[in-house]
Design a protein around this motif. Structure first.
Motif, PDB file in Angstrom:
ATOM      1  N   HIS A  65      43.639  35.796  44.429  1.00  0.00           N
ATOM      2  CA  HIS A  65      42.339  36.518  44.599  1.00  0.00           C
ATOM      3  C   HIS A  65      41.280  35.452  44.620  1.00  0.00           C
ATOM      4  N   VAL A  66      40.884  34.740  45.538  1.00  0.00           N
ATOM      5  CA  VAL A  66      39.885  33.520  45.625  1.00  0.00           C
ATOM      6  C   VAL A  66      38.535  33.912  46.156  1.00  0.00           C
ATOM      7  N   PHE A  67      37.458  33.436  45.486  1.00  0.00           N
ATOM      8  CA  PHE A  67      36.227  33.659  45.879  1.00  0.00           C
ATOM      9  C   PHE A  67      35.506  32.254  45.951  1.00  0.00           C
ATOM     10  N   LEU A 117      39.420  41.801  37.553  1.00  0.00           N
ATOM     11  CA  LEU A 117      40.266  41.962  37.488  1.00  0.00           C
ATOM     12  C   LEU A 117      40.921  43.045  36.475  1.00  0.00           C
ATOM     13  N   GLU A 118      39.910  43.119  35.467  1.00  0.00           N
ATOM     14  CA  GLU A 118      40.089  44.146  34.490  1.00  0.00           C
ATOM     15  C   GLU A 118      40.241  45.726  35.238  1.00  0.00           C
ATOM     16  N   GLY A 121      43.232  46.628  36.326  1.00  0.00           N
ATOM     17  CA  GLY A 121      44.354  46.558  35.721  1.00  0.00           C
ATOM     18  C   GLY A 121      45.334  45.272  35.744  1.00  0.00           C
ATOM     19  N   GLN A 122      44.506  44.179  35.932  1.00  0.00           N
ATOM     20  CA  GLN A 122      45.502  42.970  36.130  1.00  0.00           C
ATOM     21  C   GLN A 122      44.923  41.739  35.402  1.00  0.00           C
ATOM     22  N   ALA A 123      44.239  42.130  34.257  1.00  0.00           N
ATOM     23  CA  ALA A 123      43.652  41.098  33.425  1.00  0.00           C
ATOM     24  C   ALA A 123      44.261  41.165  31.942  1.00  0.00           C
TER      25      ALA A 123
END
Length: 176
Positions: A65-67, A117-118, A121-123
């Motif tokens: 996930h790049v920004f 990400l939170e 549910g990925q943090a």
């Protein structure tokens, strides 16, 4: 397709091939490539384009996930979360253009990414790190709740040698 993330001062958006020339010009600055492990000193537009396409594919696979960090329609850095596989923790990485240093850009962008990400549910467990001669990055990670887990050499493409690297980890606070 990932959507943009808004902060108080910045817009975070996925990179596009049209950004390759601007990103390449920024990462060719030794003040950037000497602080990031995987950026070669004379990165080409083609290499940047392959990186952008790789981030798109990684997003589809749930491993990248790049920004880009955008201020007043200008690219001033990148922030991202990468993991080798979906059962591994994300590693947070970033760089900020020297013209934007000292203004809390990395901290604000990383807080927004972690919040995003939170929300997915990925943090629950995040890792990161910084070269020992880049204490500013260490302060950013400390503000975000990362804690030191060890130090060992990591190869830096930009310097063509191993540099002592501080590894950090952030555990999501328990729900109350």
């Amino acid at each position: 397709m990932m959507s943009d993330i808004k902060t108080a001062r910045f817009r975070l958006r996925p990179p596009q091939l049209a950004d390759a020339e601007t990103v390449t010009a920024l990462v060719r600055d030794p003040r950037i490539y000497e602080k990031v492990a995987r950026i070669p000193p004379q990165q080409t537009i083609e290499q940047t384009g392959r990186w952008i396409l790789g981030t798109e594919r990684g997003s589809e696979l749930g491993i990248d996930h790049v920004f880009l960090i955008i201020e007043a329609e200008e690219i001033i850095g990148t922030i991202g979360a990468h993991r080798p596989a979906t059962d591994q923790p994300f590693e947070i990485g970033y760089w900020v253009a020297p013209s934007a240093w000292g203004r809390g850009v990395a901290t604000e962008a990383a807080r927004a990414l972690i919040g995003w990400l939170e929300g997915r549910g990925q943090a629950e467990d995040l890792i990161s790190g910084y070269f020992i001669d880049n204490p500013a990055s260490g302060r950013v990670l400390e503000k975000l709740g990362f804690e030191h887990t060890g130090t060992s050499p990591v190869f830096c493409l930009g310097r063509d040698c191993e540099i002592d690297h501080v590894f950090v980890r952030r555990k999501q606070p328990p729900m109350v």
